[in-house]
Enzyme design. Sequence first.
Site, PDB file in Angstrom:
ATOM      1  N   CYS A   2       0.819  -1.194   0.000  1.00  9.69           N
ATOM      2  CA  CYS A   2       0.000   0.000   0.000  1.00  9.69           C
ATOM      3  C   CYS A   2       0.860   1.254   0.000  1.00  9.69           C
ATOM      4  CB  CYS A   2      -0.907   0.011   1.232  1.00  9.69           C
ATOM      5  SG  CYS A   2      -1.887  -1.500   1.437  1.00  9.69           S
ATOM      6  N   ILE A  54      -4.182  -9.630   1.358  1.00 11.07           N
ATOM      7  CA  ILE A  54      -4.760 -10.475   2.413  1.00 11.07           C
ATOM      8  C   ILE A  54      -6.135  -9.926   2.774  1.00 11.07           C
ATOM      9  CG2 ILE A  54      -4.492 -11.275   4.801  1.00 11.07           C
ATOM     10  CD1 ILE A  54      -2.408 -12.501   3.034  1.00 11.07           C
ATOM     11  N   ILE A 291      13.576 -12.213 -17.299  1.00 11.78           N
ATOM     12  CA  ILE A 291      13.816 -11.414 -18.496  1.00 11.78           C
ATOM     13  C   ILE A 291      15.206 -11.742 -19.021  1.00 11.78           C
ATOM     14  CG2 ILE A 291      12.254  -9.531 -17.923  1.00 11.78           C
ATOM     15  CD1 ILE A 291      14.736  -7.903 -17.114  1.00 11.78           C
ATOM     16  N   SER A 363      11.488 -12.543  -4.136  1.00 14.77           N
ATOM     17  CA  SER A 363      12.788 -12.268  -4.749  1.00 14.77           C
ATOM     18  C   SER A 363      13.895 -12.849  -3.888  1.00 14.77           C
ATOM     19  CB  SER A 363      12.991 -10.757  -4.918  1.00 14.77           C
ATOM     20  OG  SER A 363      13.482 -10.185  -3.725  1.00 14.77           O
ATOM     21  N   GLY A 364      15.114 -12.823  -4.415  1.00 10.23           N
ATOM     22  CA  GLY A 364      16.263 -13.344  -3.682  1.00 10.23           C
ATOM     23  C   GLY A 364      17.094 -12.281  -3.014  1.00 10.23           C
TER      24      GLY A 364
END
Length: 630
Positions: A2, A54, A291, A363-364
């Site tokens: 948000c 959620i 990508i 993500s890592g």
Amino acid sequence: MCGIAGLFYPATPKPVDPARVAAMADAMAHRGPDGAGVWTAPGVGLSHRRLSIIDIAGSPQPMASADARHAIVFNGEIYNYRELRRELIDRGCVFRTDGDTEVLLHGYAQWGPALLDRLVGMFAFAIHDAATQTLFVARDRLGVKPLHYVELADGALAFASELKGLLAHPLLRRAPDIRAVEDYLAFGYVPDDACIVAGVKKLPAGHFLLVERGRPVPAPRQWWDVSFADRARGSAAALEEELLALMREGVRSRMVADVPLGAFLSGGVDSSAVVALMAEASRQAVKTCTIGFDEAGHDERGYAAQVAQRFATAHHERVVRSGDVALIDTIVDAFDEPFADASALATYQVAALARETVTVALSGDGADEALAGYRRHRFQHAEERLRGIVPAAWRAPLFGTLGRAWPKADWAPRPLRAKTTLLALAGDGAEGYARSVGVTTPEVRAALFTDAAKRALAGHRAEDRYVAAMRDAPARDALDRAQYADLKIWLPGDILTKTDRTSMAVSLEVREPLLDHRLIAFAARLPVGMRLRGGQGKWLMKKAMQRYLPREILYRPKMGFVTPVSDWFRGPLAEEAAGLARSRTLADTGWFDLDRLARLAETHRHGREEHGRTLWQFVMLERSLTRLFG
């Protein structure tokens, strides 16, 4: 995910115009396209833009408690909210919704600021307490979610997720801060303890602000820090299992969502590890996206496809132009402040691809900082060992003389480009590391700044924050100190800012399971040899993932998102680089020697010297200053 914004009058409860706080949130509509809300009371106003993740049908914000004492706006996710909810129900709390926002509301009523220690998640939130006439504002431990604030001329404290939320308020005085420009030119981003707009502050990671009516706005208080001062005990096998358990929990807890969820997959160690553990925890095929680039040397699609096939993911890929100059203005708009990490272009593109099929992506991010995965960590470790051999009195004469005499051979193979290393060895470890994380050196900055700019800086030097962080770090080893400084400065200022702004620009929530604070605290306690061994960073993590991933994924050279900015300034952006010296925006600041900047662009264009990253910094700076200050 948000966008939040608000106003609070500490001195006296002046009325708040709902339209004004709504406009602040609406300036960040990309952060929350699914809903909007405003709540006001005497002396306070809160506004919200919602991206529903959620309890999609419930949990509207701003949210007030049933007794109207507390009201909250919240950006982020609390991954252990269900456990906290059960505990609060046992204490007699009655819930009206099924989301994590109301857990924060009841939790603060029960525990006050001590609530923060119980949270597992990423967050920035503000809670107004009508009974105590206070505003409580908090940010997560590592700074995954942003929060900016400023004191306005009418006495209000204004806050917003992004700088553009504050810019929407007509009383914000827009003036650039030369110190932030110095910081930006040094590092390629404006660190969290600075802002390009003078007077605006960023709430530091792991800090909260408790503002009481009738009192001045206090300094933020730190509620969490990472410590490298202790060492974990146990065999490599036992520590490996503990690390793997923490990684599993970090991934599992971040897979809770009421909307489609997936993952970024580059084919590197970190994202591949996350996907492997997601596949282990999921009954359905994990959605992955990659990508690729039109330059073979930077295209990792083959590695990503290998991981996707191994774990039977629902894989999506797209080839993009590595030289996509057209995205520059999109990036400038997304970041507000100048941001010169050129990989933001690729991060934006992978986020846009992910958003076509999912609303949440894992993500890592974080493993390199936590487990010494950067090449500079290896260099720092080796350089400190050499400093330990050569007496301090000899370092400056020996390495300094060699460094000054060594040619700046940007064109040469890497082993022959020793000038920076030699100059680093001439000083202490903290000063050397501060230079290693930089983009434009102090010497080049000094040559580009005018005398007026140097007077305005009044001795402020960007690298000093790294030196101070490493000097004061709760640490035992030089590698500890370097990692600590990265976690406090580089991670929130560059990596997490990049991920937040590019993902939010396309209304995508990104979660970082390898930044679970329990995993970070464990990694900080690992012996140095468990983090860095045999020239391999993230040694224990790679060892733990051998049961999941092939060696060609685990031990191949790190690539990352590469954007060929140096080539751009000898090609499609050559004229723009030359035009920097004619920029009205840069000239009006009075800060830069534009003739020197012109010569820098010229020598780069003809291949005599390498200044691509510095030129990229000035292009992004010029566009950001124009956008912010006209």
